[in-house]
Design a protein around this motif. Sequence first.
Motif, mmCIF file in Angstrom:
data_model
loop_
_atom_site.group_PDB
_atom_site.id
_atom_site.type_symbol
_atom_site.label_atom_id
_atom_site.label_comp_id
_atom_site.label_asym_id
_atom_site.label_seq_id
_atom_site.Cartn_x
_atom_site.Cartn_y
_atom_site.Cartn_z
ATOM 1 N N PHE A 45 0.812 -1.219 0.000
ATOM 2 C CA PHE A 45 0.000 0.000 0.000
ATOM 3 C C PHE A 45 0.844 1.266 0.000
ATOM 4 O O PHE A 45 0.377 2.328 -0.408
ATOM 5 C CB PHE A 45 -0.960 -0.001 1.192
ATOM 6 C CG PHE A 45 -0.299 -0.038 2.531
ATOM 7 C CD1 PHE A 45 0.140 1.112 3.150
ATOM 8 C CD2 PHE A 45 -0.133 -1.243 3.204
ATOM 9 C CE1 PHE A 45 0.742 1.082 4.399
ATOM 10 C CE2 PHE A 45 0.455 -1.291 4.450
ATOM 11 C CZ PHE A 45 0.902 -0.126 5.048
ATOM 12 N N ALA A 46 2.093 1.193 0.467
ATOM 13 C CA ALA A 46 2.960 2.367 0.486
ATOM 14 C C ALA A 46 3.792 2.490 -0.787
ATOM 15 O O ALA A 46 4.613 3.397 -0.899
ATOM 16 C CB ALA A 46 3.884 2.321 1.698
ATOM 17 N N HIS A 47 3.589 1.598 -1.752
ATOM 18 C CA HIS A 47 4.301 1.637 -3.038
ATOM 19 C C HIS A 47 5.822 1.639 -2.836
ATOM 20 O O HIS A 47 6.558 2.374 -3.491
ATOM 21 C CB HIS A 47 3.871 2.872 -3.849
ATOM 22 C CG HIS A 47 2.443 2.832 -4.298
ATOM 23 N ND1 HIS A 47 2.076 2.665 -5.612
ATOM 24 C CD2 HIS A 47 1.275 2.922 -3.596
ATOM 25 C CE1 HIS A 47 0.753 2.668 -5.706
ATOM 26 N NE2 HIS A 47 0.244 2.812 -4.492
ATOM 27 N N VAL A 48 6.292 0.802 -1.908
ATOM 28 C CA VAL A 48 7.719 0.728 -1.611
ATOM 29 C C VAL A 48 8.458 0.072 -2.771
ATOM 30 O O VAL A 48 8.041 -0.978 -3.271
ATOM 31 C CB VAL A 48 7.977 -0.050 -0.309
ATOM 32 C CG1 VAL A 48 9.476 -0.195 -0.052
ATOM 33 C CG2 VAL A 48 7.281 0.623 0.866
ATOM 34 N N THR A 49 9.561 0.687 -3.196
ATOM 35 C CA THR A 49 10.461 0.098 -4.185
ATOM 36 C C THR A 49 11.869 0.191 -3.625
ATOM 37 O O THR A 49 12.433 1.281 -3.512
ATOM 38 C CB THR A 49 10.384 0.841 -5.527
ATOM 39 O OG1 THR A 49 9.036 0.805 -6.001
ATOM 40 C CG2 THR A 49 11.290 0.181 -6.557
ATOM 41 N N ASN A 50 12.421 -0.959 -3.246
ATOM 42 C CA ASN A 50 13.726 -0.987 -2.609
ATOM 43 C C ASN A 50 14.516 -2.174 -3.173
ATOM 44 O O ASN A 50 14.444 -3.290 -2.653
ATOM 45 C CB ASN A 50 13.581 -1.112 -1.090
ATOM 46 C CG ASN A 50 14.890 -0.931 -0.352
ATOM 47 O OD1 ASN A 50 15.948 -1.342 -0.827
ATOM 48 N ND2 ASN A 50 14.828 -0.346 0.831
ATOM 49 N N PRO A 51 15.263 -1.962 -4.266
ATOM 50 C CA PRO A 51 15.992 -3.077 -4.901
ATOM 51 C C PRO A 51 16.945 -3.803 -3.967
ATOM 52 O O PRO A 51 17.112 -5.025 -4.075
ATOM 53 C CB PRO A 51 16.740 -2.388 -6.050
ATOM 54 C CG PRO A 51 15.955 -1.144 -6.332
ATOM 55 C CD PRO A 51 15.424 -0.703 -5.008
ATOM 56 N N ALA A 52 17.597 -3.081 -3.044
ATOM 57 C CA ALA A 52 18.528 -3.739 -2.125
ATOM 58 C C ALA A 52 17.783 -4.703 -1.201
ATOM 59 O O ALA A 52 18.255 -5.822 -0.939
ATOM 60 C CB ALA A 52 19.287 -2.698 -1.313
ATOM 61 N N TYR A 53 16.626 -4.274 -0.717
ATOM 62 C CA TYR A 53 15.797 -5.158 0.108
ATOM 63 C C TYR A 53 15.365 -6.376 -0.700
ATOM 64 O O TYR A 53 15.471 -7.519 -0.225
ATOM 65 C CB TYR A 53 14.576 -4.397 0.617
ATOM 66 C CG TYR A 53 13.541 -5.259 1.302
ATOM 67 C CD1 TYR A 53 13.705 -5.674 2.617
ATOM 68 C CD2 TYR A 53 12.381 -5.662 0.632
ATOM 69 C CE1 TYR A 53 12.754 -6.465 3.248
ATOM 70 C CE2 TYR A 53 11.430 -6.449 1.249
ATOM 71 C CZ TYR A 53 11.615 -6.847 2.552
ATOM 72 O OH TYR A 53 10.656 -7.640 3.167
ATOM 73 N N ASP A 54 14.888 -6.171 -1.920
ATOM 74 C CA ASP A 54 14.424 -7.273 -2.754
ATOM 75 C C ASP A 54 15.535 -8.290 -3.004
ATOM 76 O O ASP A 54 15.313 -9.507 -2.956
ATOM 77 C CB ASP A 54 13.903 -6.741 -4.090
ATOM 78 C CG ASP A 54 12.666 -5.872 -3.937
ATOM 79 O OD1 ASP A 54 12.027 -5.935 -2.871
ATOM 80 O OD2 ASP A 54 12.344 -5.132 -4.881
ATOM 81 N N ARG A 55 16.739 -7.787 -3.268
ATOM 82 C CA ARG A 55 17.862 -8.686 -3.543
ATOM 83 C C ARG A 55 18.194 -9.537 -2.321
ATOM 84 O O ARG A 55 18.421 -10.757 -2.428
ATOM 85 C CB ARG A 55 19.083 -7.862 -3.967
ATOM 86 C CG ARG A 55 20.352 -8.680 -4.183
ATOM 87 C CD ARG A 55 21.499 -7.794 -4.647
ATOM 88 N NE ARG A 55 21.748 -6.681 -3.752
ATOM 89 C CZ ARG A 55 22.415 -6.764 -2.604
ATOM 90 N NH1 ARG A 55 22.908 -7.940 -2.205
ATOM 91 N NH2 ARG A 55 22.606 -5.692 -1.847
ATOM 92 N N LEU A 56 18.217 -8.929 -1.151
ATOM 93 C CA LEU A 56 18.552 -9.668 0.060
ATOM 94 C C LEU A 56 17.450 -10.639 0.452
ATOM 95 O O LEU A 56 17.724 -11.731 0.968
ATOM 96 C CB LEU A 56 18.842 -8.687 1.192
ATOM 97 C CG LEU A 56 20.178 -7.936 1.049
ATOM 98 C CD1 LEU A 56 20.212 -6.736 1.971
ATOM 99 C CD2 LEU A 56 21.347 -8.878 1.314
ATOM 100 N N VAL A 57 16.199 -10.264 0.214
ATOM 101 C CA VAL A 57 15.094 -11.182 0.485
ATOM 102 C C VAL A 57 15.212 -12.421 -0.395
ATOM 103 O O VAL A 57 15.040 -13.558 0.073
ATOM 104 C CB VAL A 57 13.744 -10.478 0.260
ATOM 105 C CG1 VAL A 57 12.614 -11.493 0.128
ATOM 106 C CG2 VAL A 57 13.445 -9.525 1.410
ATOM 107 N N ALA A 58 15.509 -12.222 -1.679
ATOM 108 C CA ALA A 58 15.670 -13.366 -2.579
ATOM 109 C C ALA A 58 16.790 -14.277 -2.094
ATOM 110 O O ALA A 58 16.682 -15.514 -2.165
ATOM 111 C CB ALA A 58 15.959 -12.874 -3.997
ATOM 112 N N GLN A 59 17.849 -13.687 -1.567
ATOM 113 C CA GLN A 59 18.944 -14.498 -1.030
ATOM 114 C C GLN A 59 18.507 -15.240 0.227
ATOM 115 O O GLN A 59 18.793 -16.439 0.398
ATOM 116 C CB GLN A 59 20.148 -13.608 -0.715
ATOM 117 C CG GLN A 59 21.320 -14.349 -0.079
ATOM 118 C CD GLN A 59 22.487 -13.419 0.261
ATOM 119 O OE1 GLN A 59 22.648 -12.367 -0.361
ATOM 120 N NE2 GLN A 59 23.273 -13.799 1.254
#
Length: 535
Positions: free
Chosen positions: A461-475
């Motif tokens: 709902f907050a339209h968060v876009t954080n590539p560093a977070y996404d990369r670490l989550v995938a790891q």
Amino acid sequence: MRRRPASFAPPRIRRQAEALLVAASALVGGCHGGDARPAAHSPVIMDGIVRVATAFEIPDFHPYSQFGSGAAQYAYDPLVHVTSGGEVVPGLATSWRAASRSADFTLRRGVTCSDGTVLKASDVARSLTHAADPRNRFAGARSTLPSVPFTVTADDKAGTVSVRMSSPYSFVVRSVGMLPVVCPAGLEDPRSLARSTSGTGPYVLSSYRSGGPYVFVRRKGYAWGPGGARTGVRGQPQRIVLSVVSQESTAANLLLTGGVNLARLTGPDRARLVGHGLTTADVPAVVGLTFFNQRRGRPLSDPAVRRALVAALDRQGLANVAVGGSGRPAADLTAADAVCHGDLAAAHLPSGGALRTLREAGWTKGADGALVKDGRPLRLRVISSPDLGSTLPSVGELMAATWEGLGVRVDLVSESLNALVSALYRDGNFDVVVGTSPGPSLPAGLIPYLSGPPPARGLNFAHVTNPAYDRLVAQALRESEEASCPTWKRATAEVFRAADALPVADGASTVYGYRTTFSTGSGGEVVPTSIRLHR
């Protein structure tokens, strides 16, 4: 600072908000509790009635809807349970094996549904598949299930259920295994689940009236609860009656007079319940969990503005307001007993230099002291709801006062819960939202709120876009559950560095029992088979 009173959504908006109240589970849902110890031993009452105060109406008892999921523990069982200490214990499954992309559950023999039907492995598989079907858009189920697609198969002869993930996921057992299982009769007529129950749990919904009360009646022959719990034990209530009590002050009064036996409070009314012989169980929470709307065109889509606003705040002062006394600034996005919880906020949140950051981002003060960029003032709509915690409007007010000192113009709005949810998930008309959250018990539970599609396709709902977070989550999802915590903590640190979210204070809500003893489990919910009514 412009203040607006609480607003109330019209019926049409209310119905839409109800379908999206998974937001409220992120902002107000429970976490792990503990055993509530009686203040004094007293004789138990046989086959009595326990009255439970619930803060909201339950318009839909489907266990995969948002409202229904909150009462599902009375009538439905999951494959596994999680204790107050975080241990996974048998539920409908007696054993399980898990890998990064799979989990296999062996079912308990002799489990029956409320209509007497024997539960088969294929019934469980059908229920899990139904819950995960994106066409059904089950808000309650989405808050529990993995964020990656999966398939479920079953072997009725062997009594096994197998889950296969499309990509690695660290917590298969603690997510899929925690979903309530619906029996075949309920899946044949899913609409019936709004006003009736069809599960294997210890109670059955026997009476529904709009606005409450809602009455559950104990089943005979139930013997597969946590730790082998069964029905018919001395002191166990014959009926559990849920009554809607929207104000915490009213719930506190009813606890003191015996008008209700169980209630959960978060605010200052807890102080006047001390010394009255009530049994208690504290539920850790993050009070004042705050999100910033990064939707394109909103002022907080600029990370520099978010960092400056967070850096300007007095976190200790906010924590004091949030808990109504001497508070402790929150350490993480999740409560202290969550899996992979860490002391991360202080080291990674922006601090100091707020005005300098704003100037470097192109904001200057006009003649009236207001911050302006490209001829437009910096104006924010800050929303909260007392329905999510009585101190939250005051937290929002202190934030607004701090930001106005920088030259920000703030519209401070105190909303009803339905109107707040509508703002988050329907019209997006907010810049800052202040809520209360233990957060999910698993770090993976935050994924849909910090990444992925926004409403109506997702929960971001907050339209968060954080590539560093996404990369670490995938790891982290590729790592084993035991080894993944350092990576999850690094992912959370990236959220703090980007000022995507701000936890205000570590706190707790409290479950109280009047002449009633109980224990709590995952979600801070009272374990139904543990309830004992005393004289």
